[in-house]
Design a protein around this motif. Structure first.
Motif, PDB file in Angstrom:
ATOM      1  N   GLU A  29       0.961  -1.038  -0.080  1.00  0.00           N
ATOM      2  CA  GLU A  29       0.148  -0.188   0.052  1.00  0.00           C
ATOM      3  C   GLU A  29       0.863   1.248  -0.040  1.00  0.00           C
ATOM      4  OE1 GLU A  29      -3.236   0.101   2.939  1.00  0.00           O
ATOM      5  OE2 GLU A  29      -3.179  -2.049   3.041  1.00  0.00           O
ATOM      6  N   ILE A  30       1.829   1.165   0.701  1.00  0.00           N
ATOM      7  CA  ILE A  30       2.604   2.312   0.759  1.00  0.00           C
ATOM      8  C   ILE A  30       3.728   2.659  -0.513  1.00  0.00           C
ATOM      9  CG2 ILE A  30       4.900   3.410   1.890  1.00  0.00           C
ATOM     10  CD1 ILE A  30       3.702   2.278   4.720  1.00  0.00           C
ATOM     11  N   ASP A  31       4.081   1.389  -1.002  1.00  0.00           N
ATOM     12  CA  ASP A  31       4.707   1.520  -2.288  1.00  0.00           C
ATOM     13  C   ASP A  31       3.886   2.339  -3.405  1.00  0.00           C
ATOM     14  OD1 ASP A  31       7.243   0.406  -1.274  1.00  0.00           O
ATOM     15  OD2 ASP A  31       6.515  -1.617  -2.094  1.00  0.00           O
ATOM     16  N   MET A  32       2.667   2.028  -3.299  1.00  0.00           N
ATOM     17  CA  MET A  32       1.530   2.564  -4.357  1.00  0.00           C
ATOM     18  C   MET A  32       1.290   4.019  -4.003  1.00  0.00           C
ATOM     19  SD  MET A  32      -0.883  -0.404  -5.350  1.00  0.00           S
ATOM     20  CE  MET A  32      -1.764  -0.460  -3.815  1.00  0.00           C
ATOM     21  N   ALA A  33       1.661   4.635  -2.839  1.00  0.00           N
ATOM     22  CA  ALA A  33       1.448   5.917  -2.657  1.00  0.00           C
ATOM     23  C   ALA A  33       2.130   7.035  -3.450  1.00  0.00           C
ATOM     24  CB  ALA A  33       1.752   6.232  -0.983  1.00  0.00           C
ATOM     25  N   VAL A  34       1.267   8.263  -3.901  1.00  0.00           N
ATOM     26  CA  VAL A  34       1.688   8.943  -4.784  1.00  0.00           C
ATOM     27  C   VAL A  34       1.201  10.531  -4.203  1.00  0.00           C
ATOM     28  CG1 VAL A  34       1.543  10.114  -7.033  1.00  0.00           C
ATOM     29  CG2 VAL A  34       1.784   7.675  -6.874  1.00  0.00           C
ATOM     30  N   GLY A  35       2.268  11.483  -4.295  1.00  0.00           N
ATOM     31  CA  GLY A  35       1.910  12.672  -3.875  1.00  0.00           C
ATOM     32  C   GLY A  35       2.109  13.762  -4.859  1.00  0.00           C
ATOM     33  N   ARG A  36       1.109  14.930  -5.039  1.00  0.00           N
ATOM     34  CA  ARG A  36       0.908  15.591  -6.036  1.00  0.00           C
ATOM     35  C   ARG A  36       0.955  17.033  -5.545  1.00  0.00           C
ATOM     36  NH1 ARG A  36      -1.716  11.089  -7.912  1.00  0.00           N
ATOM     37  NH2 ARG A  36      -1.265  10.461  -9.846  1.00  0.00           N
ATOM     38  N   GLY A  37       1.526  17.935  -6.164  1.00  0.00           N
ATOM     39  CA  GLY A  37       1.642  19.398  -5.840  1.00  0.00           C
ATOM     40  C   GLY A  37       1.670  20.153  -6.910  1.00  0.00           C
ATOM     41  N   ALA A  38       1.168  21.359  -6.931  1.00  0.00           N
ATOM     42  CA  ALA A  38       1.189  22.207  -7.973  1.00  0.00           C
ATOM     43  C   ALA A  38       1.329  23.783  -7.340  1.00  0.00           C
ATOM     44  CB  ALA A  38      -0.178  22.323  -8.617  1.00  0.00           C
ATOM     45  N   ALA A  39       1.888  24.628  -8.380  1.00  0.00           N
ATOM     46  CA  ALA A  39       2.231  25.916  -7.838  1.00  0.00           C
ATOM     47  C   ALA A  39       2.050  26.754  -9.274  1.00  0.00           C
ATOM     48  CB  ALA A  39       3.553  26.097  -7.291  1.00  0.00           C
ATOM     49  N   ALA A  40       2.277  28.211  -8.934  1.00  0.00           N
ATOM     50  CA  ALA A  40       1.950  29.203 -10.040  1.00  0.00           C
ATOM     51  C   ALA A  40       0.659  28.723 -10.776  1.00  0.00           C
ATOM     52  CB  ALA A  40       3.115  28.924 -10.913  1.00  0.00           C
ATOM     53  N   VAL A  44       3.099  24.599 -12.898  1.00  0.00           N
ATOM     54  CA  VAL A  44       3.813  23.584 -12.570  1.00  0.00           C
ATOM     55  C   VAL A  44       3.468  22.435 -11.420  1.00  0.00           C
ATOM     56  CG1 VAL A  44       6.003  23.561 -11.189  1.00  0.00           C
ATOM     57  CG2 VAL A  44       5.743  25.509 -12.262  1.00  0.00           C
ATOM     58  N   ARG A  45       3.417  21.497 -12.130  1.00  0.00           N
ATOM     59  CA  ARG A  45       3.048  20.355 -11.148  1.00  0.00           C
ATOM     60  C   ARG A  45       4.180  19.202 -11.094  1.00  0.00           C
ATOM     61  NH1 ARG A  45      -0.493  21.831 -15.065  1.00  0.00           N
ATOM     62  NH2 ARG A  45       0.217  20.161 -16.452  1.00  0.00           N
ATOM     63  N   VAL A  46       4.038  18.616  -9.919  1.00  0.00           N
ATOM     64  CA  VAL A  46       5.129  17.503  -9.243  1.00  0.00           C
ATOM     65  C   VAL A  46       4.351  16.554  -8.832  1.00  0.00           C
ATOM     66  CG1 VAL A  46       6.880  17.454  -7.717  1.00  0.00           C
ATOM     67  CG2 VAL A  46       6.811  19.613  -8.795  1.00  0.00           C
ATOM     68  N   THR A  47       4.998  15.370  -9.108  1.00  0.00           N
ATOM     69  CA  THR A  47       4.447  14.057  -8.567  1.00  0.00           C
ATOM     70  C   THR A  47       5.610  13.500  -7.894  1.00  0.00           C
ATOM     71  OG1 THR A  47       2.892  13.893 -10.109  1.00  0.00           O
ATOM     72  CG2 THR A  47       3.427  12.077  -9.051  1.00  0.00           C
ATOM     73  N   VAL A  48       5.536  12.771  -6.721  1.00  0.00           N
ATOM     74  CA  VAL A  48       6.511  12.224  -5.986  1.00  0.00           C
ATOM     75  C   VAL A  48       5.814  10.836  -5.406  1.00  0.00           C
ATOM     76  CG1 VAL A  48       7.441  14.171  -4.983  1.00  0.00           C
ATOM     77  CG2 VAL A  48       5.792  13.017  -3.640  1.00  0.00           C
ATOM     78  N   GLY A  49       7.129  10.007  -5.255  1.00  0.00           N
ATOM     79  CA  GLY A  49       6.341   8.710  -4.779  1.00  0.00           C
ATOM     80  C   GLY A  49       6.551   8.645  -3.053  1.00  0.00           C
ATOM     81  N   PRO A  50       6.472   7.185  -2.667  1.00  0.00           N
ATOM     82  CA  PRO A  50       6.339   7.287  -1.273  1.00  0.00           C
ATOM     83  C   PRO A  50       7.177   7.811  -0.400  1.00  0.00           C
ATOM     84  CG  PRO A  50       6.609   5.254  -2.310  1.00  0.00           C
ATOM     85  CD  PRO A  50       6.249   6.001  -3.382  1.00  0.00           C
ATOM     86  N   ALA A  82       3.631  18.265  -2.794  1.00  0.00           N
ATOM     87  CA  ALA A  82       3.738  16.774  -3.281  1.00  0.00           C
ATOM     88  C   ALA A  82       4.353  15.989  -2.104  1.00  0.00           C
ATOM     89  CB  ALA A  82       4.447  16.698  -4.592  1.00  0.00           C
ATOM     90  N   GLN A  83       5.625  16.276  -1.625  1.00  0.00           N
ATOM     91  CA  GLN A  83       6.010  15.582  -0.190  1.00  0.00           C
ATOM     92  C   GLN A  83       5.001  15.667   0.913  1.00  0.00           C
ATOM     93  OE1 GLN A  83       9.664  17.638  -0.253  1.00  0.00           O
ATOM     94  NE2 GLN A  83      10.618  16.186  -1.434  1.00  0.00           N
ATOM     95  N   ASP A  84       4.469  16.770   1.211  1.00  0.00           N
ATOM     96  CA  ASP A  84       3.675  16.718   2.291  1.00  0.00           C
ATOM     97  C   ASP A  84       2.245  15.940   2.037  1.00  0.00           C
ATOM     98  OD1 ASP A  84       5.166  18.653   3.650  1.00  0.00           O
ATOM     99  OD2 ASP A  84       3.871  20.316   2.975  1.00  0.00           O
ATOM    100  N   ASP A  85       1.964  15.916   0.659  1.00  0.00           N
ATOM    101  CA  ASP A  85       0.702  15.103   0.376  1.00  0.00           C
ATOM    102  C   ASP A  85       1.007  13.701   0.572  1.00  0.00           C
ATOM    103  OD1 ASP A  85      -1.841  14.469  -0.774  1.00  0.00           O
ATOM    104  OD2 ASP A  85      -0.974  14.121  -2.792  1.00  0.00           O
ATOM    105  N   VAL A  86       2.305  13.117   0.008  1.00  0.00           N
ATOM    106  CA  VAL A  86       2.457  11.649   0.159  1.00  0.00           C
ATOM    107  C   VAL A  86       2.655  11.401   1.428  1.00  0.00           C
ATOM    108  CG1 VAL A  86       4.995  11.694  -0.167  1.00  0.00           C
ATOM    109  CG2 VAL A  86       3.522   9.770  -1.153  1.00  0.00           C
ATOM    110  N   ALA A  87       3.349  12.210   2.309  1.00  0.00           N
ATOM    111  CA  ALA A  87       3.535  12.040   3.789  1.00  0.00           C
ATOM    112  C   ALA A  87       2.092  11.922   4.398  1.00  0.00           C
ATOM    113  CB  ALA A  87       4.386  12.949   4.217  1.00  0.00           C
ATOM    114  N   ARG A  88       1.245  12.656   4.072  1.00  0.00           N
ATOM    115  CA  ARG A  88      -0.311  12.393   4.818  1.00  0.00           C
ATOM    116  C   ARG A  88      -0.949  11.068   4.366  1.00  0.00           C
ATOM    117  NH1 ARG A  88      -0.535  17.741   3.462  1.00  0.00           N
ATOM    118  NH2 ARG A  88      -1.402  17.437   1.543  1.00  0.00           N
ATOM    119  N   LYS A  89      -0.607  10.729   3.057  1.00  0.00           N
ATOM    120  CA  LYS A  89      -1.300   9.455   2.714  1.00  0.00           C
ATOM    121  C   LYS A  89      -0.646   8.255   3.290  1.00  0.00           C
ATOM    122  CE  LYS A  89      -2.513  11.168  -1.666  1.00  0.00           C
ATOM    123  NZ  LYS A  89      -2.557  11.241  -3.222  1.00  0.00           N
ATOM    124  N   VAL A  90       0.610   8.306   3.476  1.00  0.00           N
ATOM    125  CA  VAL A  90       1.432   7.249   4.002  1.00  0.00           C
ATOM    126  C   VAL A  90       0.983   7.037   5.556  1.00  0.00           C
ATOM    127  CG1 VAL A  90       3.785   6.352   4.786  1.00  0.00           C
ATOM    128  CG2 VAL A  90       3.406   7.193   2.366  1.00  0.00           C
TER     129      VAL A  90
END
Length: 133
Positions: A29-40, A44-50, A82-90
């Protein structure tokens, strides 16, 4: 006096197998976690892994018109979001599984600690069997 009951070993083994199975599910479940973030404004959109490692960066054509400093700041903000998003999901996965939030140590350390504990318990059982207790 022999206070070792084979049923104890069976219960301990069954519980260990159950816990190991749940740890593997948790890891998946953790390996499938993805975080997303956007700015501007989404330019600008960024995706990160777990682990928080960047897996994708998208720049809209309008983002390329930004000066380099502003673009760099937007990329940094999107990455942090995005990092905050994935941390919340994990943490949500951990809390749902273990009933607790994610500790400060990383999941690998937690899993290693569990495996070490299980090995120690199994060695103690083997020692009791060998000693005839």
């Amino acid at each position: 006096m022999n206070d070792f009951d084979p049923e104890d070993l069976e219960r301990i083994t069954a519980r260990a197998e159950e816990m190991l199975s749940r740890v593997e599910e948790l890891r998946s479940e953790i390996d499938m976690a993805v975080g997303r973030g956007a700015a501007a404004d989404g330019q600008v959109r960024v995706t990160v892994g777990p682990s928080g490692r960047l897996t994708e960066v998208e720049l809209a054509p309008r983002a390329m018109r930004m000066d380099s400093r502003r673009l760099a700041e937007a990329m940094l903000r999107a990455a942090q979001e995005a990092q905050d998003d994935v941390a919340r999901k994990v943490e949500a996965v951990m809390a749902g599984t273990l009933g607790v939030g994610l500790p400060d140590e990383n999941f690998g350390d937690l899993l290693e600690s569990y495996e070490t504990s299980m090995e120690e318990q199994l060695r103690a059982i083997e020692d009791r069997q060998r000693d005839g207790r």
